[in-house]
Design a protein around this motif. Structure first.
Motif, PDB file in Angstrom:
ATOM      1  N   ARG B 172       0.829  -1.214   0.000  1.00 33.33           N
ATOM      2  CA  ARG B 172       0.000   0.000   0.000  1.00 33.33           C
ATOM      3  C   ARG B 172       0.861   1.261   0.000  1.00 33.33           C
ATOM      4  O   ARG B 172       0.499   2.269  -0.597  1.00 33.33           O
ATOM      5  N   THR B 173       2.007   1.196   0.691  1.00 30.65           N
ATOM      6  CA  THR B 173       2.896   2.357   0.734  1.00 30.65           C
ATOM      7  C   THR B 173       3.564   2.593  -0.617  1.00 30.65           C
ATOM      8  O   THR B 173       3.696   3.729  -1.076  1.00 30.65           O
ATOM      9  N   LEU B 174       3.974   1.503  -1.285  1.00 26.43           N
ATOM     10  CA  LEU B 174       4.682   1.641  -2.561  1.00 26.43           C
ATOM     11  C   LEU B 174       3.722   1.959  -3.703  1.00 26.43           C
ATOM     12  O   LEU B 174       4.101   2.626  -4.664  1.00 26.43           O
ATOM     13  N   ALA B 175       2.490   1.447  -3.620  1.00 32.24           N
ATOM     14  CA  ALA B 175       1.527   1.654  -4.706  1.00 32.24           C
ATOM     15  C   ALA B 175       0.135   1.872  -4.129  1.00 32.24           C
ATOM     16  O   ALA B 175      -0.738   1.014  -4.242  1.00 32.24           O
ATOM     17  N   PRO B 176      -0.082   3.046  -3.497  1.00 32.30           N
ATOM     18  CA  PRO B 176      -1.374   3.291  -2.835  1.00 32.30           C
ATOM     19  C   PRO B 176      -2.543   3.219  -3.817  1.00 32.30           C
ATOM     20  O   PRO B 176      -3.634   2.775  -3.436  1.00 32.30           O
ATOM     21  N   ASP B 177      -2.339   3.608  -5.070  1.00 32.20           N
ATOM     22  CA  ASP B 177      -3.448   3.568  -6.030  1.00 32.20           C
ATOM     23  C   ASP B 177      -3.853   2.138  -6.350  1.00 32.20           C
ATOM     24  O   ASP B 177      -5.022   1.830  -6.546  1.00 32.20           O
ATOM     25  N   ARG B 178      -2.852   1.245  -6.385  1.00 34.96           N
ATOM     26  CA  ARG B 178      -3.144  -0.144  -6.757  1.00 34.96           C
ATOM     27  C   ARG B 178      -3.664  -0.955  -5.575  1.00 34.96           C
ATOM     28  O   ARG B 178      -4.514  -1.825  -5.743  1.00 34.96           O
ATOM     29  N   PHE B 179      -3.137  -0.685  -4.379  1.00 33.13           N
ATOM     30  CA  PHE B 179      -3.491  -1.547  -3.245  1.00 33.13           C
ATOM     31  C   PHE B 179      -4.399  -0.885  -2.219  1.00 33.13           C
ATOM     32  O   PHE B 179      -4.726  -1.500  -1.209  1.00 33.13           O
ATOM     33  N   GLY B 180      -4.804   0.355  -2.488  1.00 30.30           N
ATOM     34  CA  GLY B 180      -5.822   0.973  -1.656  1.00 30.30           C
ATOM     35  C   GLY B 180      -5.334   1.342  -0.279  1.00 30.30           C
ATOM     36  O   GLY B 180      -4.327   0.827   0.205  1.00 30.30           O
TER      37      GLY B 180
END
Lengths: 183, 183
Positions: B172-180
């Motif tokens: 979520r930290t690295l890809a907030p858009d992908r993992f919400g």
């Protein structure tokens, strides 16, 4: 300390320790009675210098978590102490190791401190939720695991940066409203 | 394997190992030449059984990260192997330890695998960003650190739950858009 860090407890020789401090083995045993008691004394001496940080007056909540990251920064400047703890904590799980109770108690205490700090930082009640406990165990684990990697390859591991990243990621997971989804 | 796990390498006795397999010490040394080579052989044998999981055909991206959590689940059923790795990886940082290169290489490889998996799972380019590397080191570290805590207090530590929590928090930290931000 240096001998236990360089060799582990089981492989440390009382003869080497005695020679390094200019005593006979009988002289060392006069003060410490056994190699096991010498080890316990070394660990207790180390703890005294950290007592303010982990005693009842320790920082609370977010400040305690920041203190853990600061410890990781400081640890990168004190390889000997990092090695002492990395080697002995893992060696303590071997059969009949004299520091087994010491490390079991130490981790029990740390898990409670970190869980309290996470709850306070996130404004969460102590409602028996397991998630905070899982997060607390992970924070301690990441610090320990990074030490072994760093000792083997200091240039490949930034203990403070990885610790900081995990602490912040866990705070956002536990309290997304408080710690935001980005940043 | 059992003897190295129970005593560490330095404290393991060739006499005990020989007795457990029904050979003389000379018989063991006929096959392995030295205690150090015996240790290396034990570690290589262990790796063969994990080769599918960490070889070139290993799962990629998110599937690799889920595989790490599955490994933590499986590890809770195989205390002997967990102890072998926990004890030897930390002991490998002591002076002149015969498994030092083995563990240095192993961590180097693992750090690369986990960083690749995180990048693929998050859809991030390999642009030299340090954040993914810090996260990869942390994932490996948390798995290692949890093992020592679990060996000392199995009832207080859920290795899989803590690993899963950290992996998801880092995604979520690295890809907030992908993992919400929640979930």
């Amino acid at each position: 300390m240096d001998t236990f860090a360089a060799r582990g407890y089981n492989n440390a020789s009382l003869a080497e320790i005695a020679e390094r401090v200019g005593l006979t083995q009988a002289g060392v045993l006069h003060y410490f009675r056994s190699k096991a008691l010498l080890l316990t004394s070394v660990l207790e001496l180390r703890d005294q210098s950290d007592i303010q940080q982990l005693g009842p007056d320790r920082p609370q909540g977010l400040a305690f978590l920041r203190h853990l990251v600061d410890t990781a920064i400081r640890n990168a400047e004190r390889e000997g102490i990092v090695r002492l703890y990395a080697v002995l904590s893992a060696e303590s799980v071997t059969d009949d190791h004299p520091a087994q109770d010491y490390f079991r108690d130490r981790y029990d205490g740390l898990r409670g401190f970190v869980a309290d700090a996470l709850r306070e930082a996130c404004g969460l009640p102590d409602d028996g939720s397991e998630k905070v406990g899982h997060a607390a165990n992970a924070v301690i684990a990441v610090m320990d695991g990074l030490q072994v990697q760093w000792l083997l390859a200091p240039g490949a591991v930034d203990m403070a940066a990885s610790t900081d990243l995990v602490v912040n990621a866990l705070l956002r997971t536990l309290a997304p409203d408080r710690f935001g989804a980005d940043g």
